[in-house]
Design an enzyme around this catalytic site. Structure first.
Site, PDB file in Angstrom:
ATOM      1  N   LYS A 221     -40.268  10.877 -12.739  1.00 20.63           N
ATOM      2  CA  LYS A 221     -40.994  11.085 -11.473  1.00 20.63           C
ATOM      3  C   LYS A 221     -42.260  10.259 -11.392  1.00 20.63           C
ATOM      4  O   LYS A 221     -42.800   9.811 -12.397  1.00 20.63           O
ATOM      5  CB  LYS A 221     -41.249  12.579 -11.279  1.00 20.63           C
ATOM      6  CG  LYS A 221     -39.955  13.243 -10.777  1.00 20.63           C
ATOM      7  CD  LYS A 221     -40.131  14.514 -10.025  1.00 20.63           C
ATOM      8  CE  LYS A 221     -38.776  14.899  -9.438  1.00 20.63           C
ATOM      9  NZ  LYS A 221     -38.663  16.314  -9.151  1.00 20.63           N
ATOM     10  N   ARG A 255     -33.520  19.176 -15.315  1.00 18.61           N
ATOM     11  CA  ARG A 255     -32.770  18.192 -14.519  1.00 18.61           C
ATOM     12  C   ARG A 255     -33.192  16.796 -14.950  1.00 18.61           C
ATOM     13  O   ARG A 255     -34.386  16.476 -14.902  1.00 18.61           O
ATOM     14  CB  ARG A 255     -33.065  18.430 -13.034  1.00 18.61           C
ATOM     15  CG  ARG A 255     -32.215  17.619 -12.077  1.00 18.61           C
ATOM     16  CD  ARG A 255     -32.518  18.034 -10.639  1.00 18.61           C
ATOM     17  NE  ARG A 255     -31.766  17.236  -9.683  1.00 18.61           N
ATOM     18  CZ  ARG A 255     -32.125  16.035  -9.284  1.00 18.61           C
ATOM     19  NH1 ARG A 255     -33.241  15.487  -9.722  1.00 18.61           N
ATOM     20  NH2 ARG A 255     -31.377  15.379  -8.416  1.00 18.61           N
TER      21      ARG A 255
HETATM   22  C1  8Y7 Z   1     -35.516  17.794  -7.976  1.00 19.12           C
HETATM   23  C2  8Y7 Z   1     -34.331  18.180  -7.363  1.00 19.12           C
HETATM   24  C3  8Y7 Z   1     -34.782  16.103  -6.872  1.00 19.12           C
HETATM   25  C4  8Y7 Z   1     -36.217  18.768  -8.753  1.00 19.12           C
HETATM   26  C5  8Y7 Z   1     -34.429  20.309  -8.226  1.00 19.12           C
HETATM   27  C6  8Y7 Z   1     -35.720  13.125  -8.181  1.00 19.12           C
HETATM   28  C7  8Y7 Z   1     -32.684  17.067  -5.876  1.00 19.12           C
HETATM   29  C8  8Y7 Z   1     -35.944  13.563  -6.808  1.00 19.12           C
HETATM   30  N1  8Y7 Z   1     -35.797  16.494  -7.680  1.00 19.12           N
HETATM   31  N2  8Y7 Z   1     -33.769  19.423  -7.484  1.00 19.12           N
HETATM   32  N3  8Y7 Z   1     -33.883  17.107  -6.673  1.00 19.12           N
HETATM   33  N4  8Y7 Z   1     -35.630  20.006  -8.847  1.00 19.12           N
HETATM   34  N5  8Y7 Z   1     -33.938  21.557  -8.384  1.00 19.12           N
HETATM   35  O1  8Y7 Z   1     -36.688  12.511  -8.711  1.00 19.12           O
HETATM   36  O2  8Y7 Z   1     -37.305  18.552  -9.296  1.00 19.12           O
HETATM   37  O3  8Y7 Z   1     -34.663  13.301  -8.766  1.00 19.12           O
HETATM   38  S1  8Y7 Z   1     -34.619  14.531  -6.129  1.00 19.12           S
END
Ligand code: 8Y7
Length: 278
Positions: A221, A255
């Protein structure tokens, strides 16, 4: 701490990795790479082999400034991939969407968890999630992806994010989603400054007294880029540090884009934790 994800089990009695699979032409960190269904399937199988306990499939980019995608386009991107993967993956599939129509179609095609960065606030989303009868991840976001990074302010970011998520969980439970099917996510980078993201991670243990497991997404990020001046491709070491710190503060699901490395890091956390128990 076992989640039944449409027939496949997600065991969160130990921390696990959620592998990211973006089937978008414009995602934040890997947009376009896995846009064809064949490539997406191959990548998902690779992440499973690398230790992912669940694969998160998204057809709408939520990076800051991203434009909305129509229901039809989103369905066209994710449903064929879920159908192709459903029989070949032993781990569950998560659908990253804010749209009730996509939730329903994805779960009908075999998805086993709804990951909604909008915490089921779209019209009809809570009802769709309740009817789908799969676990949900409710994420905190201030504003929407087009505008969320424009001067977000909090008096106390940990308390405000926690209160918001507990309120969304209460709404879900009243609509028929049992507590045992709910996970919470503080939503790092979604309407938060670097300092606010750091404060949220420092205070992550304050989510541990809720009945809901915590998912975190910190992989690659922009807070890492801002703090260290690194491009996307250079952010793995810092991402691993953040993953480990999250797990040390109670996170159950991480994630991540770099599944093999992240799973190695988490397995070391698990090994140390288990040494204390004996
Ligand atoms: C997150 C996410 C994204 C997160 C959850 C990226 C879809 C941006 N970030 N879902 N999604 N938590 N639950 O950097 O932090 O992957 S998208």
């Amino acid at each position: 701490m076992q989640f039944d994800c449409n027939g496949k089990i997600l065991d969160l009695s130990r921390p696990q990795v959620m592998g990211v699979l973006n089937v978008t032409p414009d995602s934040f960190s890997d947009g376009g790479d896995f846009f064809s269904p064949e490539k997406a399937v191959a990548r998902a199988l690779e992440m499973e082999a690398q230790g992912a306990a669940i694969i998160d499939i998204g057809g709408e980019s939520t990076r800051p400034g991203a434009e909305a995608v129509s229901v039809g386009d989103e369905l066209e991107r994710v449903v064929p991939v879920i159908e192709a993967l459903q029989l070949r993956l032993s781990v569950p599939i998560s659908i990253d969407t804010q749209k009730p129509e996509v939730m329903r179609a994805a779960v009908a095609a075999g998805a086993g968890l709804i990951n909604d960065v909008n915490a089921l606030r779209a019209d009809g989303a809570v009802e769709a999630a309740a009817e789908c009868a799969v676990p949900v991840c409710l994420m905190h976001m201030r504003g929407d992806p087009r505008t969320m990074q424009a001067d977000p302010r909090y008096d106390d970011v940990v308390t405000e994010v926690r209160d918001f998520l507990l309120e969304r969980a209460a709404v879900c439970e009243r609509a028929g989603v049992p507590a045992s099917r709910i996970m919470l996510d503080p939503g790092f980078g979604f309407g938060k400054t670097v300092e606010q993201n750091l404060a949220l991670l420092a205070g992550l243990e304050r989510f541990s007294d809720t009945p809901y497991p915590v998912l975190v997404g910190l992989s690659r990020k922009s807070m890492i880029g801002r703090l260290l001046g690194l491009d996307l491709s250079e952010r793995l070491p810092a991402s691993l540090a953040l993953a480990v710190m999250s797990v040390e503060r109670g996170a159950r699901l991480v994630r991540a884009h770099d599944v093999a490395a992240t799973w190695q890091a988490l397995q070391m956390c698990i090994a140390v934790k288990e040494a204390v128990k004996e």
